[in-house]
Design a protein around this motif. Structure first.
Motif, PDB file in Angstrom:
ATOM      1  N   ALA A 166      76.111  21.015  81.856  1.00  0.00           N
ATOM      2  CA  ALA A 166      74.868  21.591  81.329  1.00  0.00           C
ATOM      3  C   ALA A 166      73.653  21.075  82.088  1.00  0.00           C
ATOM      4  O   ALA A 166      72.707  21.812  82.365  1.00  0.00           O
ATOM      5  N   GLN A 167      73.677  19.778  82.437  1.00  0.00           N
ATOM      6  CA  GLN A 167      72.571  19.195  83.205  1.00  0.00           C
ATOM      7  C   GLN A 167      72.496  19.811  84.599  1.00  0.00           C
ATOM      8  O   GLN A 167      71.407  20.099  85.103  1.00  0.00           O
ATOM      9  N   LYS A 168      73.654  20.033  85.201  1.00  0.00           N
ATOM     10  CA  LYS A 168      73.698  20.651  86.532  1.00  0.00           C
ATOM     11  C   LYS A 168      73.125  22.065  86.487  1.00  0.00           C
ATOM     12  O   LYS A 168      72.347  22.470  87.354  1.00  0.00           O
ATOM     13  N   GLU A 169      73.516  22.821  85.429  1.00  0.00           N
ATOM     14  CA  GLU A 169      73.002  24.184  85.286  1.00  0.00           C
ATOM     15  C   GLU A 169      71.504  24.177  85.034  1.00  0.00           C
ATOM     16  O   GLU A 169      70.766  25.035  85.543  1.00  0.00           O
ATOM     17  N   LEU A 205      80.877  18.122  79.744  1.00  0.00           N
ATOM     18  CA  LEU A 205      80.014  19.189  79.224  1.00  0.00           C
ATOM     19  C   LEU A 205      78.545  18.866  79.473  1.00  0.00           C
ATOM     20  O   LEU A 205      77.760  19.737  79.873  1.00  0.00           O
ATOM     21  N   VAL A 206      78.165  17.607  79.234  1.00  0.00           N
ATOM     22  CA  VAL A 206      76.774  17.208  79.449  1.00  0.00           C
ATOM     23  C   VAL A 206      76.410  17.333  80.930  1.00  0.00           C
ATOM     24  O   VAL A 206      75.336  17.849  81.282  1.00  0.00           O
ATOM     25  N   ALA A 220      74.614  20.209  74.219  1.00  0.00           N
ATOM     26  CA  ALA A 220      75.663  19.351  74.770  1.00  0.00           C
ATOM     27  C   ALA A 220      75.332  17.875  74.567  1.00  0.00           C
ATOM     28  O   ALA A 220      76.195  17.070  74.208  1.00  0.00           O
ATOM     29  N   ALA A 221      74.063  17.522  74.774  1.00  0.00           N
ATOM     30  CA  ALA A 221      73.638  16.128  74.584  1.00  0.00           C
ATOM     31  C   ALA A 221      73.764  15.723  73.125  1.00  0.00           C
ATOM     32  O   ALA A 221      74.210  14.615  72.803  1.00  0.00           O
ATOM     33  N   ASP A 222      73.369  16.623  72.213  1.00  0.00           N
ATOM     34  CA  ASP A 222      73.494  16.337  70.775  1.00  0.00           C
ATOM     35  C   ASP A 222      74.958  16.157  70.391  1.00  0.00           C
ATOM     36  O   ASP A 222      75.305  15.253  69.615  1.00  0.00           O
ATOM     37  N   LYS A 223      75.817  17.023  70.924  1.00  0.00           N
ATOM     38  CA  LYS A 223      77.241  16.916  70.619  1.00  0.00           C
ATOM     39  C   LYS A 223      77.817  15.621  71.176  1.00  0.00           C
ATOM     40  O   LYS A 223      78.620  14.951  70.525  1.00  0.00           O
TER      41      LYS A 223
END
Length: 660
Positions: free
Chosen positions: A440-443, A436-437, A252-255
Motif C-alpha cells: 500500500a505504501q509503494k502504491e 500489505l502495508v 493497511a496500517a490500521d489493520k
C-alpha cells in the motif's frame, strides 16, 4: 419554480409506469417537504438522476454516468426487464412564473435500448400543448430558470456534503457554481470574447507572413489549451487515485496495528523479556525458600515464644529468691546460735525467731505462691529469646513481606508479557500484514509521484499558454500599425484589466453578502451558538475560515464530523439564498454522520425552511421514527412515499407512506 409531477417508465429499477405527485400543497395549504424513504440501492439516487436528466439531457451530471457517452448512458438506464422495442420515458412537470402568472411546463424525454442517433426524443408541453420551438431551444431556456452551473446548490446529495465538509477548498463543481452564482463567469466570458475580437483584428490587418505567424501562434495556443484541458482532467483522475491510495494505506496500517503487527515486530524482545522475568521469578522464590529455612517459621508461634519468655523470667526470679532464702536462713541460724550465748530469756528468743520468720516471708513471696519451675532456661537462653523476639524475627518478617511483594510484581509483569505474546500475530501473519502495508505504501508513493508529475505538467502547460499570450500582445504592438484597429487591440488589454478589477470588486461585494448568509445559516443550524461568530470566504479558492467572538481563528479540526457537515449544508444553503432564485431543493441521503442533536437541528430548522419545496430522499436510519414524527408535528410534510425494492426482480415499486 415548483415541481408538480415526476413520471418514470422503465427507467433504472422502475419497471412499467410510475406517476409520483410532487405537489407541496394539500387543500391549498403549503407543506414544503416531499419525503421519499428507501434502503440503500433501492432507487433514491435514480430519482435524483431522473430530475437532472429531464432538465438537462446530455449535459446532466448523473451519478451512474461516469465517463460513458450519452448513448451508452441511455442504454444503461433502461430497465433490465424492458424489451428492446419498449419505450423508456421520463416526464417532469413544473410550474414557473412568467409575466407574474404561474405557467405549467412538462418535459418529456423518451428512448429505447438502442436510442436513435444516440439521443433521446425531447418534447416540451406548454400547458398540455407541444411547443416544438421551445424543444429546439430548451438548453438555452432552462438556463434562464435553473442554470446548470448552480443546479448543484439545489439538487445535491450526502456525498457532495461529505466531500465539501472534508476538503479545505470546495470541489470544482461547487467553485463553478459559486462563480456562476456571483456572475463572475460573465466577466470571464467577456474577456474571452475580447481575445477573439483582438485576434480577428490582427488577422484582418496583418500581412500574409504576419498572418501566417499569427495563425501559427494561435494554433500553438489552441493546442496548449487542449493539452491543458486534458492535463486538468488527468490531474483530477490522479487526485482521485491518490485519495484511494491514501485510504488503502491507512486501512493497511490500521489493520497492521490492530491485529498485533507492531507487537509481532517486537516479538524477540518480548520473548527475551519473558525469559528474564521467569528467571527473576525463580530466583525470588529460591530466596524465599532460603528465608523460610532460617528463623522465619518461628513467626508462626510468636505468641508462644512471648509466653515462654515470660515464664523464663518468672522462673529466674524464683531461682534468685531460693538462693537468697538459703543465704538468709544460714545467717539466721548463726544469729540464733550467737543469741543463745548471750543468755537471753526464752521469751525473747521466741520473739526474735518470730520476727525473723515474718521478715523472710515478706522477702520471698514468689516462693509461697509459685509452683515448681518446669521451663528451666538459663540467663543466656533468656537473652537469646529476647533478641529473637525483639530484633531477629521482626527483621525476617519485614524481609519476607518485601520479597512477597517483589514476587507479586514479577508474576504480574510475567503475566502481562505472556498476554502480549498471546495476542501478537504469528510470524506468518506478521509477514502478510507487513507485506500489505509495504504494498500500500509503494502504491501511495507511486500515486503521489504520478500526481506531482501531472500537476507539474498542468503548471507547465499553463505557463506556456501565458507565454504565448504575451507573444500575441507583443506581436500586435510591433506588427500592426493601423491606428483604429491598433486602438481596438490596445483597448482590449485595458478593458481586460478593467474587467479583472471589476471581477475582483464584484467578488468582494458578493462574497461579503454570501459570508453573512453562510454565517447566519451555520449559527442557526449549530446548537453551540458561541463556537463560531463569523464565517469568512477566501476570494481566490472560496475556502471557508471560522472566527470566534474575539476575532480569533477557529481551526476547522476543532469541529466534529457532524459540525463540519452542518457547515457544508450552511454553505450550500447560503449560496442558494444569495442566488435570489425561488427554486426547489432536492437532497439525497441528507443526514449522513450527524449526531442526535445536530440531526434534530437540521430536521427542525433546515428542512422546513430550506425552500418552498424540499424533496428528501432518506434511508430508515437517517430520517427515522423520531425525525419523521417531528416533521409531521411541525406540519412540514406534504407527501410521503416508500421505495420498495425487490432484490429478486431487481425492481423498485413506489408506494404511498413511509417506513413508520
Amino acid at each position: 419554480m415548483i415541481f408538480k409531477e415526476l413520471v418514470l417508465q422503465n427507467f433504472g429499477p422502475y419497471a412499467n409506469r410510475h406517476v409520483i405527485n410532487l405537489n407541496p400543497e394539500i387543500n391549498e395549504n403549503t407543506r414544503p417537504i416531499i419525503l421519499f424513504g428507501g434502503m440503500n440501492g433501492g432507487g433514491k439516487t435514480t430519482l435524483m438522476d431522473a430530475i437532472r436528466l429531464a432538465l438537462y439531457g446530455q449535459r446532466a451530471h448523473c451519478s451512474t454516468r461516469g465517463n460513458l457517452g450519452y448513448s451508452e448512458f441511455l442504454t444503461q438506464a433502461v430497465n433490465n426487464q424492458a424489451s428492446p422495442i419498449e419505450q423508456t420515458r421520463i416526464e417532469l412537470a413544473f410550474e414557473h412564473i412568467i409575466n407574474d402568472q404561474w405557467k405549467e411546463f412538462r418535459i418529456v424525454r423518451s428512448w429505447t435500448k438502442n436510442p436513435k442517433d444516440g439521443k433521446d426524443n425531447l418534447g416540451i408541453l406548454d400547458t398540455d400543448w407541444p411547443d416544438p420551438a421551445l424543444s429546439n431551444t430548451w438548453d438555452e431556456y432552462i438556463e434562464t430558470i435553473l442554470p446548470l452551473g448552480i443546479s448543484n446548490l439545489f439538487l445535491f446529495d450526502g456525498e457532495q456534503v461529505k466531500e465539501l465538509a472534508e476538503q479545505d477548498t470546495p470541489p470544482q463543481a461547487v467553485i463553478e457554481a459559486i462563480q456562476s452564482l456571483l456572475g463572475l463567469e460573465l466577466a470571464e466570458r467577456l474577456s474571452i470574447d475580447l481575445d477573439i475580437l483582438a485576434s480577428r483584428k490582427r488577422k484582418a490587418l496583418a500581412s500574409a507572413s504576419q498572418l501566417s505567424n499569427l495563425e501559427e501562434i494561435e494554433a500553438r495556443l489552441k493546442q496548449y489549451k487542449q493539452e491543458k484541458e486534458l492535463a486538468q482532467a488527468a490531474l483530477g483522475t490522479l487526485q482521485q487515485q491518490l485519495k484511494e491510495a491514501q485510504k488503502n494505506y491507512q486501512e493497511a496500517a490500521d489493520k497492521f496495528r490492530t491485529e498485533g503487527g507492531r507487537i509481532a515486530a517486537q516479538r524477540s524482545q518480548l520473548e527475551s523479556k519473558l525469559d528474564e522475568l521467569a528467571k527473576a521469578t525463580d530466583n525470588q522464590r529460591q530466596e524465599m525458600c532460603n528465608l523460610a529455612s532460617d528463623l522465619l517459621p518461628l513467626g508462626l508461634i510468636t505468641t508462644l515464644l512471648k509466653r515462654a519468655k515470660l515464664q523464663a523470667e518468672i522462673e529466674a526470679k524464683i531461682l534468685q529468691a531460693k538462693v537468697a532464702r538459703d543465704v538468709i536462713q544460714q545467717r539466721d541460724d548463726r544469729l540464733l546460735k550467737y543469741l543463745d550465748k548471750l543468755s537471753l530469756t526464752s521469751k525473747q528468743l521466741e520473739k526474735i525467731k518470730l520476727f525473723l520468720q515474718e521478715e523472710n516471708h515478706s522477702l520471698n513471696p514468689e516462693l509461697e505462691f509459685n509452683k515448681k519451675p518446669w521451663l528451666c532456661i538459663d540467663e543466656e537462653g533468656i537473652k537469646q529469646l529476647d533478641n529473637l523476639l525483639e530484633h531477629q524475627l521482626p527483621m525476617q518478617i519485614d524481609l519476607a513481606s518485601k520479597q512477597i511483594e517483589r514476587l507479586k510484581q514479577l508474576e504480574e509483569e510475567l503475566d502481562s508479557t505472556e498476554r502480549q505474546l498471546a495476542v501478537a500475530a504469528s510470524p506468518e501473519d506478521y509477514q502478510k500484514l507487513d507485506q500489505l502495508v509495504k504494498e500500500a505504501q509503494k502504491e501511495l508513493i507511486k500515486c503521489q509521484a504520478a500526481y506531482e508529475a501531472g500537476k507539474h505538467k498542468y503548471e507547465e502547460v499553463t505557463k506556456a499558454i501565458d507565454k504565448i499570450k504575451k507573444e500575441l500582445e507583443k506581436y500586435s504592438e510591433q506588427a500592426i500599425d493601423r491606428a483604429n484597429d491598433e486602438h481596438i487591440i490596445k483597448s482590449v488589454t485595458k478593458v481586460q484589466k478593467t474587467l479583472q478589477l471589476f471581477r475582483e470588486r464584484l467578488t468582494l461585494k458578493k462574497l461579503n453578502k454570501l459570508e453573512g448568509e453562510v454565517t447566519e445559516c451555520f449559527r442557526y443550524l449549530l446548537h453551540k451558538s458561541d463556537l463560531v461568530h463569523r464565517v469568512a470566504i477566501d476570494t481566490n479558492n472560496f475556502s471557508l475560515s471560522l472566527y470566534d467572538l474575539q476575532g480569533l481563528p477557529v481551526p476547522k479540526h476543532r469541529l466534529s464530523a457532524g459540525e463540519k457537515q452542518l457547515l457544508a449544508i450552511a454553505f450550500l444553503w447560503g449560496l442558494a439564498r444569495v442566488s435570489g432564485r425561488n427554486l426547489p431543493v432536492a437532497i439525497d441521503t441528507p443526514l449522513g454522520r450527524l449526531d442526535s442533536s445536530h440531526r434534530s437541528n437540521l430536521v427542525e430548522r433546515y428542512f422546513p425552511t430550506a425552500s418552498h419545496q424540499v424533496i428528501l430522499l432518506s434511508t430508515d436510519t437517517e430520517i427515522g421514527k423520531v425525525e419523521v414524527e417531528q416533521l409531521r408535528e411541525q406540519g412540514a410534510i406534504a407527501r410521503e412515499y416508500l421505495l420498495k425494492y425487490d432484490s429478486q426482480k431487481r425492481q423498485t415499486v413506489v408506494k404511498t407512506g413511509y417506513f413508520y
